[in-house]
Design an enzyme around this catalytic site. Structure first.
Site, short mmCIF file in Angstrom:
data_model
loop_
_atom_site.label_atom_id
_atom_site.label_comp_id
_atom_site.label_asym_id
_atom_site.label_seq_id
_atom_site.Cartn_x
_atom_site.Cartn_y
_atom_site.Cartn_z
N HIS A 34 -9.54 1.96 -1.72
CA HIS A 34 -8.12 1.73 -1.46
C HIS A 34 -7.49 1.09 -2.69
CE1 HIS A 34 -4.40 0.93 0.34
NE2 HIS A 34 -4.75 0.28 1.42
N HIS B 276 -2.98 8.21 5.14
CA HIS B 276 -3.20 6.89 4.53
C HIS B 276 -4.67 6.50 4.73
CE1 HIS B 276 -2.10 3.17 2.72
NE2 HIS B 276 -2.41 2.45 3.78
N CYS C 85 0.80 -1.22 0.00
CA CYS C 85 0.00 0.00 0.00
C CYS C 85 0.84 1.27 0.00
CB CYS C 85 -0.94 0.00 1.20
SG CYS C 85 -1.75 -1.58 1.46
#
Lengths: 284, 404
Positions: free
Chosen positions: B334, B300, B175
C-alpha cells in the site's frame, strides 16, 4: 461567472469570528484558547486531532451557521487548502523518549515500545487529509472534495475548484478555504527568515446558496507572480498562517465590504512552493 | 481527456513495462525491510523500490523518476503555459533523521548528543526543553530545508523540470491522493485550465514513524502478507513507489471517461458500514462516463478485513459481481498517497494492452466479499475499467477509463 459567498467562518490569534478583522493591524500569533468545534467529540478531538483540523472544524461550523444551511449535507462540496506541519512535537517527544535504550536512540525500541506513547491517530496527525475529513465527519458533509497543499496557493486552487464545481453543476453548495499552523517547530525553522510573524488559524467560505455577503468572481494561479497594485493592502501584520492566509485574506476583504470601505478586492498569495494565486472578490 | 504516457518507479521495476510484466507474472515485492532495523516493529516487511535516491526527499526522487518516463512515453510538445502538474502526496513530517536532530536542539544545554558517522546517535538522559527547542530550531533551518518537509515539493520539482507554467497542485487526501490528483488533472483539462497534465501519485512511507503510526492503528498485517479480498487477510503491508501519467485533450488510445469524488462524512478510521461514500463515488464516475459496461475493476483493496468487505459489497452494488476485481496492493503493498495512481496504470493497461493484472496473494476468496477477485492475469479486452481509491477519514475517488 461569479458565485455567491453566503457565510464566512474564521478563527485565528484574534479569536473566533471575522467582523472587525480588517481593522486589526496585528494579532497574536496563536489561538490561545480553542473554542470547541462541536459538542459531541470535543474531548476526543482535542486529544487526537491536529490543531489545523480543529481550526477547520470551528471555521466550517461558523460558515454553515452564517449561511443558514441546515443539515444534512449529502451533496455539499468541500475544498480546503491544507498545510504540511507534521505531527505535534509532544507526540514526537513521547515517542522518542520511549526509543531510548541505554542512552542510545534505538529504532527497534522506537518500534517496540514507541507506539505505546503516541495517540491512536498519530499516523493521521502526520498526514494532512484530516484537516478536511474531520470537519466533514463532524457535519456529515459528503460531496466532492479535495485537500490541496501548496501552503498558500493551494487554498486559491481550493476556492477555484469550489467555484467551478458550482458553476458546472457538480454541486449546488460548497465550502472552501484553508486551515494551517505555521507554529510547528519544523515549519518555524524552515520559515526563519520569513518577513511576517508566524501564525495559525482557518477561514472557510460558504458558497452558492443564501443571501450573498460578497461574490467570488474568479481565481487565478500559476507560476507567474502577479503585478503589484497600488491599492493592495499588506496583510502580513496579521501573520503568515500558510494555507489559512489566503482564506483569512478573503475574510478581511469581506469585512472591508461590510464596512463600506471597498467594493472590490483581490487577494494575492505567494505559495512557499513556487505557486502564486489571486482571488477576486466583489461586494454584494 | 486521454492517456498519452505512463511512468512508474515500483518495487517490481523501475519503469512501467517491467512493472506490468512482473505484475502479470504474479510477482510479489514484499520483503523484510532493508532500510532500517525493524526488530520489534508491528510489521517488519514492506515493498521497497530498488532504487537508491539522492538526498532526504525520497518522494521527490521517485516522483521525478516516474514523471520522466511518462513524459518521454507521451512524446508531446506543449506550450508551457498550457502544461499542468497534479501530484498526490501526503505527510508533512520531516525524515526521522531530522526529527532526531531537532530533538538534539532541545537537549543541547544538557550535554546533547552526537550523530556519529556510523551507528546510532547517542542520547544522554534528557529532559525535553521546549523553550530551548523553540529557540534552537532556527539553527537547524538549513537542515530542515534540505529535508524538504513539504510534499508539495514533488509537484514543484516536476513543474520545474518540465517547465510547466500552468496549474500546479498537490492533493493530500491520504490513500486517495494519487487518484484524486488524476481527477484534478482531468478536471483541469476539461475546464480548459490546461491542455496537457502530468499527474499521479507518490508514496514513500517505509519509515519508522509511519510504521509506528500504522501499527498503532492496528492496520498492518501481523502476518506480513498483503492479500486483498482473501479470507485470511489481516491488514495491509506498507509499500512505496510513484506512478505518473500524462493526460491531454488530444485524442489518445485510452480515454479518462469518468471522474468523481465523495466524502463518507462518517468516521475517522472506519468506512461507512454500507460503503455509502464509496458507492456514491463509483456511481458518479460511471454516470460521468455515460454508464459504460465495466470489464475490470482495479479496487482500493487494502487487505484490511473491514475495508475490503465494505468495498467489495459496494462494488457489487454498483457494477454487479461480473467483472473481475483486482488490487495491485497484493504485489506492491500500500503506497498510501501513491496507491490510486498505480491502480490507475493497471486499469489503463487492461484497456490498452488487453491484460487484466491480477491480485497477488488471493488463494481463498472471502465469501463475505461478493466479487470475483482475479488471482492470475487474464488476457481479455476490457472495454472500460473502474478505479477506486478510498482514504482514511472517508475521502473517496473513483475514475472510469475506456478504449477511445
Amino acid at each position: 461567472m461569479r458565485v455567491a459567498i453566503t457565510g464566512v467562518g474564521a478563527v485565528g490569534g484574534w479569536g473566533r469570528g471575522w467582523h472587525g478583522l480588517s481593522a486589526l493591524d496585528r494579532v497574536p500569533p496563536a489561538v490561545a484558547d480553542l473554542p470547541p468545534p462541536l459538542d459531541r467529540t470535543d474531548a476526543f478531538a482535542r486529544r487526537i486531532v491536529s490543531r489545523p483540523a480543529i481550526f477547520a472544524a470551528i471555521a466550517l461550523s461558523d460558515a454553515l451557521a452564517e449561511a443558514g444551511w441546515a443539515a444534512p449535507f449529502p451533496d455539499v462540496g468541500l475544498w480546503l487548502g491544507v498545510g504540511a506541519s507534521g505531527g505535534p512535537l509532544t507526540q514526537m517527544e513521547a515517542l522518542l523518549r520511549r526509543a531510548l535504550d541505554a542512552g542510545a536512540l534505538s529504532l527497534p525500541a522506537l518500534g517496540r515500545v514507541g507506539l505505546r506513547a503516541v495517540n491512536p491517530l498519530f499516523a493521521f496527525q502526520l498526514m494532512n487529509n484530516f484537516t478536511l475529513c474531520h470537519p466533514a465527519i463532524l457535519h456529515g458533509i459528503r460531496g466532492p472534495n479535495a485537500a490541496l497543499l501548496s501552503r498558500g496557493a493551494g487554498t486559491v486552487i481550493a476556492l477555484d475548484e469550489a467555484r467551478r464545481a458550482i458553476l458546472d453543476g457538480e454541486c449546488t453548495r460548497a465550502l472552501a478555504g484553508g486551515a494551517d499552523s505555521a507554529l510547528h517547530p519544523v515549519t518555524a525553522a524552515e520559515l526563519r527568515d520569513h518577513p511576517a510573524p508566524l501564525a495559525e488559524g482557518a477561514a472557510i467560505l460558504a458558497l452558492g446558496a443564501g443571501t450573498p455577503l460578497a461574490w467570488l468572481e474568479g481565481c487565478h494561479y500559476g507560476r507567474a507572480r502577479p503585478a503589484p497594485d497600488p491599492d493592495d493592502l499588506d496583510l502580513r501584520p496579521l501573520g503568515e498562517a500558510l494555507a489559512a492566509s489566503p482564506a483569512i485574506g478573503c475574510a478581511v476583504a469581506i469585512d472591508l465590504f461590510r464596512r463600506g470601505s471597498r467594493d472590490r478586492a483581490r487577494i494575492v498569495t505567494s505559495g512557499l512552493d513556487g505557486q502564486f494565486g489571486v482571488v477576486h472578490l466583489r461586494a454584494a | 481527456m486521454f492517456v498519452h504516457g505512463r511512468g512508474a518507479a515500483t518495487p517490481l521495476g523501475l519503469d512501467w513495462p517491467q512493472t506490468a510484466r512482473r505484475l502479470a507474472d504474479g510477482a510479489c515485492a514484499i520483503r523484510p525491510i532493508a532500510a532500517f532495523d525493524t526488530t520489534g516493529y508491528p510489521s517488519t516487511v514492506a515493498a521497497e523500490v530498488p532504487l537508491a535516491t539522492p538526498g532526504p526527499d525520497r518522494r521527490r526522487a521517485l516522483g521525478l523518476h516516474a514523471a520522466r518516463e511518462a513524459w518521454a512515453d507521451a512524446g508531446l510538445r506543449v506550450d508551457p503555459a498550457r502544461l499542468g502538474v497534479f501530484v498526490g502526496a501526503e505527510s508533512g513530517r520531516a525524515p526521522v533523521e531530522t526529527i532526531i536532530s531537532l530533538v538534539q536542539v532541545a537537549i543541547a544545554g544538557q550535554g546533547g548528543f552526537e550523530v556519529p558517522a556510523e551507528g546510532r546517535p547517542r542520547f544522554p538522559e534528557i529532559a525535553f526543553d521546549h523553550a530551548a527547542f523553540g529557540a534552537g530550531t532556527r539553527a537547524l533551518a538549513e537542515q530542515v530545508e534540505r529535508a524538504t518537509v513539504s510534499p508539495a515539493t514533488v509537484a514543484a520539482a516536476i513543474a520545474r523540470e518540465f517547465a510547466a507554467e500552468g496549474p500546479v497542485a498537490t492533493i493530500s487526501i491520504a490513500c486517495a491522493s494519487g487518484a484524486a490528483a488524476i481527477v484534478e488533472a482531468a478536471r483541469a483539462i476539461r475546464l480548459g485550465r490546461c491542455d496537457v497534465a502530468i499527474c499521479g501519485g507518490v508514496g514513500a512511507d517505509v519509515d519508522p514513524l509511519m510504521l509506528v503510526g500504522f501499527g498503532k492503528l492496528r492496520a498492518l498485517s501481523a502476518r506480513g502478507i498483503s492479500r486483498p479480498f482473501d479470507l485470511r487477510r489481516d491488514g495491509f503491508v506498507v509499500g512505496e513507489g510513484a506512478a505518473m501519467v500524462v493526460l491531454a485533450s488530444a485524442p489518445g488510445p485510452v480515454e479518462v471517461a469518468g471522474i468523481a469524488r465523495s466524502l463518507d462524512g462518517h468516521h475517522l478510521t472506519a468506512p461507512h458500514p454500507d460503503g455509502a461514500g464509496a458507492r456514491r463515488a463509483m456511481a458518479a464516475a460511471l454516470a460521468d462516463a455515460g454508464d459504460p459496461p465495466i470489464d475490470y475493476v482495479q479496487a482500493h483493496g487494502t487487505s484490511t478485513p473491514l475495508n475490503d468487505r465494505v468495498e467489495a459489497q459496494a462494488i457489487a452494488a454498483v457494477v454487479g459481481d461480473a467483472p473481475p476485481v483486482a488490487s495491485v496492493k497484493g504485489a506492491v503493498g500500500h503506497w498510501i498517497a501513491g496507491a490510486g495512481a498505480i491502480g490507475f496504470l493497471a486499469a489503463v493497461h487492461a484497456v490498452q494492452a488487453g491484460i487484466l493484472l491480477p491480485t497477488a496473494g488471493v488463494t481463498a476468496p472471502d465469501p463475505a466479499c461478493p466479487i470475483r477477485p482475479l488471482p492470475e492475469a487474464r488476457v481479455a479486452s476490457a472495454r472500460a475499467a473502474l478505479i477506486n481509491a478510498f482514504a482514511f477519514g472517508g475521502a473517496n475517488a473513483s475514475l472510469v477509463v475506456r478504449a477511445a
